[in-house]
Design a protein around this motif. Structure first.
Motif, PDB file in Angstrom:
ATOM      1  N   ILE A   1       0.875  -1.161   0.000  1.00 17.91           N
ATOM      2  CA  ILE A   1       0.000   0.000   0.000  1.00 17.91           C
ATOM      3  C   ILE A   1       0.916   1.215   0.000  1.00 17.91           C
ATOM      4  N   VAL A   2       0.712   2.098  -0.961  1.00 16.91           N
ATOM      5  CA  VAL A   2       1.486   3.330  -1.039  1.00 16.91           C
ATOM      6  C   VAL A   2       0.542   4.462  -0.648  1.00 16.91           C
ATOM      7  N   HIS A   3       0.835   5.066   0.499  1.00 19.80           N
ATOM      8  CA  HIS A   3       0.029   6.194   0.960  1.00 19.80           C
ATOM      9  C   HIS A   3       0.535   7.458   0.276  1.00 19.80           C
ATOM     10  N   ALA A   4      -0.407   8.174  -0.337  1.00 18.52           N
ATOM     11  CA  ALA A   4      -0.069   9.400  -1.059  1.00 18.52           C
ATOM     12  C   ALA A   4      -1.030  10.506  -0.653  1.00 18.52           C
ATOM     13  N   LYS A   5      -0.603  11.727  -0.853  1.00 17.07           N
ATOM     14  CA  LYS A   5      -1.509  12.855  -0.626  1.00 17.07           C
ATOM     15  C   LYS A   5      -2.653  12.718  -1.627  1.00 17.07           C
ATOM     16  N   PRO A   6      -3.903  12.658  -1.154  1.00 15.14           N
ATOM     17  CA  PRO A   6      -5.033  12.420  -2.063  1.00 15.14           C
ATOM     18  C   PRO A   6      -5.102  13.370  -3.247  1.00 15.14           C
ATOM     19  N   GLU A   7      -4.701  14.622  -3.056  1.00 14.73           N
ATOM     20  CA  GLU A   7      -4.809  15.594  -4.144  1.00 14.73           C
ATOM     21  C   GLU A   7      -3.828  15.341  -5.277  1.00 14.73           C
ATOM     22  N   VAL A   8      -2.811  14.521  -5.052  1.00 15.67           N
ATOM     23  CA  VAL A   8      -1.837  14.202  -6.111  1.00 15.67           C
ATOM     24  C   VAL A   8      -1.727  12.697  -6.357  1.00 15.67           C
ATOM     25  N   ALA A   9      -2.656  11.925  -5.821  1.00 20.31           N
ATOM     26  CA  ALA A   9      -2.569  10.465  -5.918  1.00 20.31           C
ATOM     27  C   ALA A   9      -2.606   9.978  -7.369  1.00 20.31           C
ATOM     28  N   GLY A  10      -3.333  10.652  -8.237  1.00 16.89           N
ATOM     29  CA  GLY A  10      -3.358  10.262  -9.647  1.00 16.89           C
ATOM     30  C   GLY A  10      -1.999  10.430 -10.309  1.00 16.89           C
ATOM     31  N   ILE A  11      -1.315  11.496  -9.961  1.00 15.82           N
ATOM     32  CA  ILE A  11       0.033  11.739 -10.489  1.00 15.82           C
ATOM     33  C   ILE A  11       1.008  10.712  -9.926  1.00 15.82           C
ATOM     34  N   VAL A  12       0.859  10.405  -8.620  1.00 22.20           N
ATOM     35  CA  VAL A  12       1.707   9.385  -7.991  1.00 22.20           C
ATOM     36  C   VAL A  12       1.482   8.040  -8.675  1.00 22.20           C
TER      37      VAL A  12
END
Length: 85
Positions: A7-18
């Motif tokens: 599971i890779v936790h990412a900032k939701p506002e940039v998760a698509g880019i991640v």
């Protein structure tokens, strides 16, 4: 065969880019979770070290908070899987 999931936790506002950045790594697939910022990722490759190195690089991607390995399998492919190829 060497497979692990994370599971890779990412900032939701940039998760698509991640997600797009992670999918550029060899052997990596993202199976969802961008909406919540918790990307479900599988990695397939040769050797434990290569997968560990790849997962460590996930944390260098801008917007990633952390990466947690959930499952790891290392072993020979079952005979019935070889027939399917």
């Amino acid at each position: 065969m060497n497979i692990c999931s994370a599971i890779v936790h990412a900032k939701p506002e940039v998760a698509g880019i991640v997600q797009a950045s992670l999918e550029e790594f060899a052997g990596v697939q993202v199976h969802g979770g961008a909406e919540q910022g918790k990307l479900i990722v599988t990695l397939e490759g040769e050797g434990d070290d290569a997968l560990a190195d790849t997962m460590a690089k996930f944390n260098d991607v801008s917007g990633v908070i952390n990466t947690v390995m959930i499952y790891h399998y290392c072993g020979d492919e079952p005979a019935d899987m070889e027939v399917m190829k």
